[in-house]
Design a protein around this motif. Structure first.
Motif, mmCIF file in Angstrom:
data_model
loop_
_atom_site.group_PDB
_atom_site.id
_atom_site.type_symbol
_atom_site.label_atom_id
_atom_site.label_comp_id
_atom_site.label_asym_id
_atom_site.label_seq_id
_atom_site.Cartn_x
_atom_site.Cartn_y
_atom_site.Cartn_z
ATOM 1 N N GLN A 67 69.846 20.917 -12.627
ATOM 2 C CA GLN A 67 70.315 19.343 -12.690
ATOM 3 C C GLN A 67 71.604 19.415 -13.110
ATOM 4 O OE1 GLN A 67 67.501 17.596 -15.130
ATOM 5 N NE2 GLN A 67 65.840 17.429 -13.764
ATOM 6 N N HIS A 68 72.306 18.306 -12.825
ATOM 7 C CA HIS A 68 73.683 18.170 -13.428
ATOM 8 C C HIS A 68 73.625 17.263 -14.494
ATOM 9 C CE1 HIS A 68 75.458 20.414 -10.136
ATOM 10 N NE2 HIS A 68 74.712 20.004 -9.329
ATOM 11 N N THR A 70 76.998 15.607 -17.217
ATOM 12 C CA THR A 70 78.330 15.378 -17.326
ATOM 13 C C THR A 70 78.602 15.278 -18.662
ATOM 14 O OG1 THR A 70 78.112 13.853 -15.313
ATOM 15 C CG2 THR A 70 80.020 13.555 -16.716
ATOM 16 N N ASN A 101 77.313 28.133 -14.476
ATOM 17 C CA ASN A 101 78.377 27.381 -13.798
ATOM 18 C C ASN A 101 79.709 28.161 -13.789
ATOM 19 O OD1 ASN A 101 77.507 24.459 -14.014
ATOM 20 N ND2 ASN A 101 76.894 25.288 -16.099
ATOM 21 N N SER A 113 81.255 18.372 -14.812
ATOM 22 C CA SER A 113 79.721 18.292 -14.436
ATOM 23 C C SER A 113 79.462 19.796 -14.588
ATOM 24 C CB SER A 113 79.944 17.577 -12.774
ATOM 25 O OG SER A 113 78.451 17.642 -12.651
ATOM 26 N N LEU A 114 78.180 19.834 -15.159
ATOM 27 C CA LEU A 114 77.507 21.146 -15.483
ATOM 28 C C LEU A 114 76.296 21.252 -14.910
ATOM 29 C CD1 LEU A 114 78.607 21.593 -19.227
ATOM 30 C CD2 LEU A 114 79.520 22.732 -17.168
ATOM 31 N N ALA A 115 76.083 22.408 -14.272
ATOM 32 C CA ALA A 115 74.745 22.677 -13.670
ATOM 33 C C ALA A 115 73.924 23.082 -14.827
ATOM 34 C CB ALA A 115 74.832 23.626 -12.552
#
Length: 122
Positions: A67-68, A70, A101, A113-115
């Motif tokens: 998921q991402h 922020t 990432n 935005s980070l996975a």
């Protein structure tokens, strides 16, 4: 009376007595034998090393579930890691986030935005 010559009286050759010579290998001979044994072994090991770790293709597709998230203003990666995985060690979560990432460091900026792997999903 019969007369025999001395040549006829001589005993026949004793065939049970065989002369055996002992095989002696010199230092150079031992080196040659060792080289003849070692060369095929080195070739086989080299072939196994070069061909040993081949990849296997399959028809299944890999899925990377994530998921991402922020990053908020002023938030650090430590805080993000503590939020998404409160029961895990933040250092392990940070290492996973940086790796997933492809981040150059553990610094993040607002709005980034980070996975996040599903194992750490909120």
């Amino acid at each position: 009376m019969s007369v025999t010559s001395s040549a006829a009286v001589a005993s026949p050759v004793d065939s049970s007595r065989v002369v055996r010579t002992r095989l002696r290998i010199t230092r150079r001979g031992r080196a040659v034998v060792a080289a003849l044994v070692a060369v095929p072994v080195v070739i086989v090991v080299g072939a196994l090393v070069l061909n040993g770790g081949g990849a296997v293709a399959s028809d299944t597709t890999g899925s990377a579930d994530f998921q991402h998230v922020t990053v908020d203003g002023g938030e650090t990666l430590w805080q993000v890691a503590s939020e998404i995985a409160p029961s895990s060690d933040p250092r392990d979560v940070i290492a996973d986030l940086v790796s997933l990432n492809n981040l150059p460091s553990a610094e993040v900026s607002a709005g980034q935005s980070l996975a996040v792997p599903t194992q750490y999903a909120r």
